[in-house]
Design a protein around this motif. Sequence first.
Motif, PDB file in Angstrom:
ATOM      1  N   LEU A  27       0.977  -1.340   0.019  1.00  0.00           N
ATOM      2  CA  LEU A  27      -0.086   0.231  -0.049  1.00  0.00           C
ATOM      3  C   LEU A  27       0.851   1.268  -0.072  1.00  0.00           C
ATOM      4  O   LEU A  27       2.055   1.360   0.576  1.00  0.00           O
ATOM      5  CB  LEU A  27      -0.863   0.117   1.256  1.00  0.00           C
ATOM      6  N   SER A  28       0.280   2.435  -0.707  1.00  0.00           N
ATOM      7  CA  SER A  28       1.083   3.466  -0.673  1.00  0.00           C
ATOM      8  C   SER A  28       0.732   4.096   0.847  1.00  0.00           C
ATOM      9  O   SER A  28      -0.244   3.659   1.377  1.00  0.00           O
ATOM     10  CB  SER A  28       0.385   4.487  -1.739  1.00  0.00           C
ATOM     11  N   SER A  29       1.262   5.306   1.404  1.00  0.00           N
ATOM     12  CA  SER A  29       0.967   5.692   2.634  1.00  0.00           C
ATOM     13  C   SER A  29      -0.618   6.359   2.504  1.00  0.00           C
ATOM     14  O   SER A  29      -0.998   6.241   3.427  1.00  0.00           O
ATOM     15  CB  SER A  29       2.124   6.763   3.033  1.00  0.00           C
ATOM     16  N   ALA A  30      -0.881   6.857   1.425  1.00  0.00           N
ATOM     17  CA  ALA A  30      -2.294   7.278   1.265  1.00  0.00           C
ATOM     18  C   ALA A  30      -3.041   6.114   1.439  1.00  0.00           C
ATOM     19  O   ALA A  30      -4.337   6.293   2.300  1.00  0.00           O
ATOM     20  CB  ALA A  30      -2.593   8.262   0.186  1.00  0.00           C
ATOM     21  N   GLU A  31      -3.096   5.158   0.524  1.00  0.00           N
ATOM     22  CA  GLU A  31      -3.925   4.156   0.720  1.00  0.00           C
ATOM     23  C   GLU A  31      -3.881   3.350   1.895  1.00  0.00           C
ATOM     24  O   GLU A  31      -4.965   2.945   2.572  1.00  0.00           O
ATOM     25  CB  GLU A  31      -3.345   2.929  -0.343  1.00  0.00           C
TER      26      GLU A  31
END
Length: 259
Positions: A27-31
Amino acid sequence: MNSDYPLTTEQIATYQRDGFIHLPDILSSAELAAMREAVTSAVREDSVNDDPNRVKSSYEQIFIQKVNLWARHQNVRPHVLSKRFGNIAAKLMGTRARIWHDQALFKEPHTGAKTPWHQDTPYWPHEPKRLQTTIWIALRDATIQNGCMSFLPGTHQLLDIEPVNLANPQDLYDVAPQTRGLKPVTIELKAGSCTFHNGMTFHYAGPNRSDGMREAFAIIYMPDGTTYNGVGHVVTDQVKDTLKVGGALDTSLFPIVSD
Ligand SMILES: O=C(O)CCC(=O)C(=O)O
């Protein structure tokens, strides 16, 4: 959440040999922030009627477990229906992937007990049981101190072991003497990273000795074509009337999530 995560043929082969794999930065940090918010809110809402002062059973002492959040919580749905995860599950299993269920697994600070060594698929009303796979996503860093997971490589080949009673676990070497001498692999995970494990791979998590909640979210996949054997389970018991023993688990509760 639908963009592909690159998976190499070596990683697929490692998973198929060992029965688990560590995939960093799924996951990206936003996800990650969106998933954490969705899952923690859902757990909070589902816990409003739980009496915090009740005496907890030995099973409840392992973790706060909330099952099939996607079916009740709109904000959790896109995470569980993610093609990124579904396509990885399909590549690892070698078949199209259906959702079996999801679960939040929150080990409480100081009191969260160890998760005993066990296999998953023997508890499930499925035939056959060889390929089911779980993505276990760390919503916060999972460490040895707060109860990260360990795996026994190759044990997904052990298909005929009596299910472990998680509330009153038998000794691992009594239920599975074949595991004697195998060296567990312990995997600490950064938040936003994950493991996939075959539901037949023996796995364990230590107690949470830290000051913070060990927050994890698991999504469990089964191969398309998996059939229902009628054995009791919290997910299928609620929809028993819509299922036929011997029939495929292919209703809208078990969507296909791979291409
Ligand atoms: O989160 C844990 O402590 C154990 C998780 C587990 O057994 C699983 O996801 O199959």
